[in-house]
Design a protein around this motif. Sequence first.
Motif, short mmCIF file in Angstrom:
data_model
loop_
_atom_site.label_atom_id
_atom_site.label_comp_id
_atom_site.label_asym_id
_atom_site.label_seq_id
_atom_site.Cartn_x
_atom_site.Cartn_y
_atom_site.Cartn_z
N MET A 1 14.37 54.92 58.81
CA MET A 1 15.57 55.09 59.63
C MET A 1 16.13 53.74 60.06
SD MET A 1 15.60 58.17 62.34
CE MET A 1 13.83 58.29 62.33
N ILE A 2 17.43 53.53 59.82
CA ILE A 2 18.02 52.26 60.23
C ILE A 2 18.40 52.31 61.70
CG2 ILE A 2 20.04 50.78 60.00
CD1 ILE A 2 20.00 51.05 57.16
N ILE A 3 19.04 53.43 62.06
CA ILE A 3 19.53 53.56 63.43
C ILE A 3 18.96 54.81 64.05
CG2 ILE A 3 21.60 54.18 64.78
CD1 ILE A 3 23.17 52.25 63.03
N LYS A 4 18.51 54.65 65.29
CA LYS A 4 18.09 55.84 66.03
C LYS A 4 18.50 55.63 67.49
CE LYS A 4 13.87 58.35 67.19
NZ LYS A 4 14.59 59.57 67.54
N THR A 5 19.36 56.50 67.99
CA THR A 5 19.77 56.36 69.39
C THR A 5 19.34 57.59 70.16
OG1 THR A 5 21.90 57.51 69.40
CG2 THR A 5 21.88 55.27 68.55
N GLU A 6 19.14 57.38 71.47
CA GLU A 6 18.77 58.50 72.32
C GLU A 6 19.54 58.45 73.62
OE1 GLU A 6 14.40 59.52 71.11
OE2 GLU A 6 14.61 59.56 73.30
N ALA A 7 20.39 59.43 73.82
CA ALA A 7 21.12 59.60 75.09
C ALA A 7 21.81 58.32 75.53
CB ALA A 7 20.17 60.10 76.18
N LEU A 8 22.54 57.68 74.59
CA LEU A 8 23.27 56.47 74.95
C LEU A 8 24.44 56.82 75.86
CD1 LEU A 8 23.68 54.40 71.64
CD2 LEU A 8 22.10 54.00 73.54
N THR A 9 24.55 56.08 76.96
CA THR A 9 25.74 56.24 77.80
C THR A 9 26.34 54.86 78.03
OG1 THR A 9 24.58 55.93 79.88
CG2 THR A 9 24.71 58.19 79.04
N LYS A 10 27.65 54.87 78.26
CA LYS A 10 28.31 53.62 78.62
C LYS A 10 29.35 53.91 79.68
CE LYS A 10 29.32 49.24 78.12
NZ LYS A 10 28.33 48.18 78.35
N HIS A 11 29.20 53.26 80.79
CA HIS A 11 30.15 53.44 81.90
C HIS A 11 30.91 52.16 82.13
CE1 HIS A 11 27.15 56.64 83.57
NE2 HIS A 11 27.76 57.04 82.46
N TYR A 12 32.20 52.27 82.39
CA TYR A 12 33.00 51.11 82.79
C TYR A 12 33.50 51.33 84.20
CZ TYR A 12 33.26 49.89 77.83
OH TYR A 12 32.96 49.55 76.54
N GLN A 13 33.52 50.27 84.95
CA GLN A 13 34.11 50.34 86.28
C GLN A 13 35.51 49.75 86.18
OE1 GLN A 13 31.94 51.67 88.71
NE2 GLN A 13 33.81 51.94 89.95
N VAL A 14 36.52 50.58 86.34
CA VAL A 14 37.89 50.07 86.33
C VAL A 14 38.46 50.24 87.72
CG1 VAL A 14 40.17 50.20 85.28
CG2 VAL A 14 38.14 50.73 83.92
N GLY A 15 38.52 49.16 88.47
CA GLY A 15 38.92 49.26 89.88
C GLY A 15 37.90 50.11 90.61
N SER A 16 38.38 51.13 91.28
CA SER A 16 37.45 51.98 92.02
C SER A 16 37.00 53.16 91.16
CB SER A 16 38.13 52.49 93.30
OG SER A 16 39.30 53.20 92.93
N GLU A 17 37.57 53.22 89.96
CA GLU A 17 37.31 54.39 89.12
C GLU A 17 36.20 54.11 88.11
OE1 GLU A 17 40.20 57.29 86.69
OE2 GLU A 17 41.19 55.93 88.10
N LYS A 18 35.34 55.09 87.89
CA LYS A 18 34.29 54.94 86.90
C LYS A 18 34.71 55.67 85.63
CE LYS A 18 29.71 56.36 86.71
NZ LYS A 18 28.48 56.73 87.41
N VAL A 19 34.77 54.93 84.52
CA VAL A 19 35.11 55.56 83.24
C VAL A 19 33.83 55.77 82.46
CG1 VAL A 19 36.42 55.32 81.09
CG2 VAL A 19 37.33 54.35 83.21
N GLU A 20 33.57 57.03 82.10
CA GLU A 20 32.38 57.31 81.29
C GLU A 20 32.82 57.38 79.84
OE1 GLU A 20 29.57 60.27 82.77
OE2 GLU A 20 30.76 60.37 84.62
N ALA A 21 32.74 56.25 79.14
CA ALA A 21 33.21 56.19 77.75
C ALA A 21 32.24 56.93 76.82
CB ALA A 21 33.37 54.74 77.31
N LEU A 22 30.94 56.82 77.09
CA LEU A 22 29.93 57.57 76.33
C LEU A 22 29.07 58.33 77.32
CD1 LEU A 22 28.75 54.86 73.73
CD2 LEU A 22 30.46 56.66 73.39
N LYS A 23 28.82 59.60 76.98
CA LYS A 23 28.11 60.42 77.98
C LYS A 23 26.75 60.88 77.52
CE LYS A 23 32.48 62.08 79.84
NZ LYS A 23 33.50 63.14 79.66
N GLY A 24 26.21 60.30 76.46
CA GLY A 24 24.90 60.72 75.97
C GLY A 24 24.96 61.00 74.48
#
Lengths: 402, 225
Positions: free
Chosen positions: B1-24
């Motif tokens: 296996m070259i790539i194996k991901t598990e429940a990847l999330t990515k959050h950005y803070q834009v001002g006071s708002e939280k952007v959940e670009a990846l949710k798992g």
Amino acid sequence: MLVEESIRSAISSIKTNGVRSFLTALAIIIGTAAVISVIGIGSSAEKALEASIDDLGPRTLSIFPSQRKRGGIASGFNPLVIKDAEALAKNNEHNWLIAPAMSGNRQIKYKNSNMNGEINGYLPVNFEVRGFDIGSGRLFTEKENLGRKRVIILGSKVPGELKTSAREILNKDILIAGTSYTVIGVLKEEGSTGWQNPDDDLYVPLLTAAQRIFGTDRLGWINVGISNDTNVDYVMMTIEQILRQKHDIGPGGENDFRINDWSQFSDLRRQATGIFTALIAGIAGISLIVGGIGVMNIMLVSVTERTREIGLRKALGATQKSIMMQFIIEAVLLCILGGLLGIFIGVSLLYLFTSLNDWIFYMPLSAVFGSITFCALVGLFFGIWPAKRAAKLDPAVSLRYE
Amino acid sequence: MIIKTEALTKHYQVGSEKVEALKGITFSVERGEFISIMGPSGSGKTTLMNIIGCLDTPTNGTYFLNNKPVSELTDDELAHIRNDEIGFVFQSFHLLARNSALENVMLPLKYAGENKKNAIIRSNEALDKVGLSDRSSHSPSELSGGQQQRVAIARALVNKPSILFADEPTGNLDSKTGEDVMNLFKELNDNGQTIILITHEDSIAQQSKRIITIMDGLIKSDIKE
Ligand SMILES: Nc1ncnc2c1ncn2[C@@H]1O[C@H](COP(=O)(O)OP(=O)(O)O)[C@@H](O)[C@H]1O
Ligand SMILES: [Mg+2]
């Protein structure tokens, strides 16, 4: 290969924004030009001074007449006369050369040319003390001096002034106030000493000058040539003793002459030039630092403009170190190029200045390398912050940057 | 296996708002696959590529590249992995305008510390692979869009990466040259190159062997041919 690519990238970036790079480097250019020309002028002045000291022979003291004061009131003027010089010459305690001289301006005529020239009454030994060499013909002799012969030696530029050449005028007669003098020699070019130009002057035997030209036995000055290992203070004491006795100055009376030690004088002058040079160079150095701030500013702009490029380079595997190196090299290169241009301008200014003033052109190489190194350090110092900012950029964000 | 991901999330803070670009995001990739990651604009495709391409780190979750955990590596370690294992192709080519095609392709080798002679040989080979060996001294402005993208592909391939990422590689190309580029990818994949292609166009995605669709930061479907 990475360093090479960084340098190439820096060059092409500087070239692409040519006008902007030039304006950014302007303060560096001006600063370096100022440093270089000021240091160059200072050094050339020092060279000229050294040359003039060399001109005076190994070491020379000069005795000048001065006002005698009695009880704080200036009371006339006791001249230096030929007899004073003879008294000094008779002393054989010191191995010194006594060179008395008088001088004055007279109208000089040769064929149809006229000039106003300074005529010096010299003894043969005067030429030795001043280190003057004969270019063509010969010096006059002690016998010609004692015989008050009408012979004359010309400074190297005098034949030109009289619209002739040294070769042509040799052994011909010139007229001084209607009396003819035979040109027996022409000096080699001696160069200006800063306050005197021996090349423009004419030289006759002292006694000829005293009797036939100036009609006085008053001397302008007496030079005393001493070797470098002489005890100057002791020599000065002896001179004082002899002259005070000759001039009948009792104990407590003040001297009616003064003795200059040229080397002391030139030490002072050299010190003054040195301080002046350091001061101006320091001010110019500050302009280099101001220039550095300009470079830093433009590097920050450059980092922002090239955010996407930095993102791409990072995506391709550039480490923080290699990105930093790229931008530091660019800043350093910008400063070095500015420095080189500044050196070119500074050296040109120095050349112009020295040739206009008839000075020796002298530029210490250490100042050239020193200022280039300083420019590079300015670039390094002020390039670090922008480069760090570039290195720290987040590649994911940078690649999205519009 | 070259790539194996598990429940990847990515959050950005834009001002006071939280952007959940990846949710798992959980998925894996085998050597030699040709995958499309498809989804509408803003669904998180580029964010996902940045993380599995080691350009960015996830907020949460784990990620193994060639069985090595990547989440905790330093900036410079990630830089070496990108240089060694990963090739990128971008929508807007990202070529250095003042450099020739050859110099652009050589760039990753410079960062790899390859010597100049070998770098030139290998870069010419890569240009040959994309059919541009006769354009090596041209600057990007002297090349068509399709040619520029092929230079970028040569640059991505020159370090023989385990994975080739392409983010909307045909987005700036007309359909004909876009087709050429897709054919080049297919050919590379036929020769064993693992490719992950990111697109919002169904017609492009259909040309790969596996389509992962994401919506709002989550995998909606994962379909193999
Ligand atoms: N650096 C960032 N800061 C804040 N928000 C971001 C950043 N990068 C991406 N996003 C947001 O994350 C979401 C996903 O973006 P992206 O991954 O670029 O989507 P896609 O590539 O599918 O169009 C979008 O809402 C986008 O605005
Ligand atoms: Mg995207």
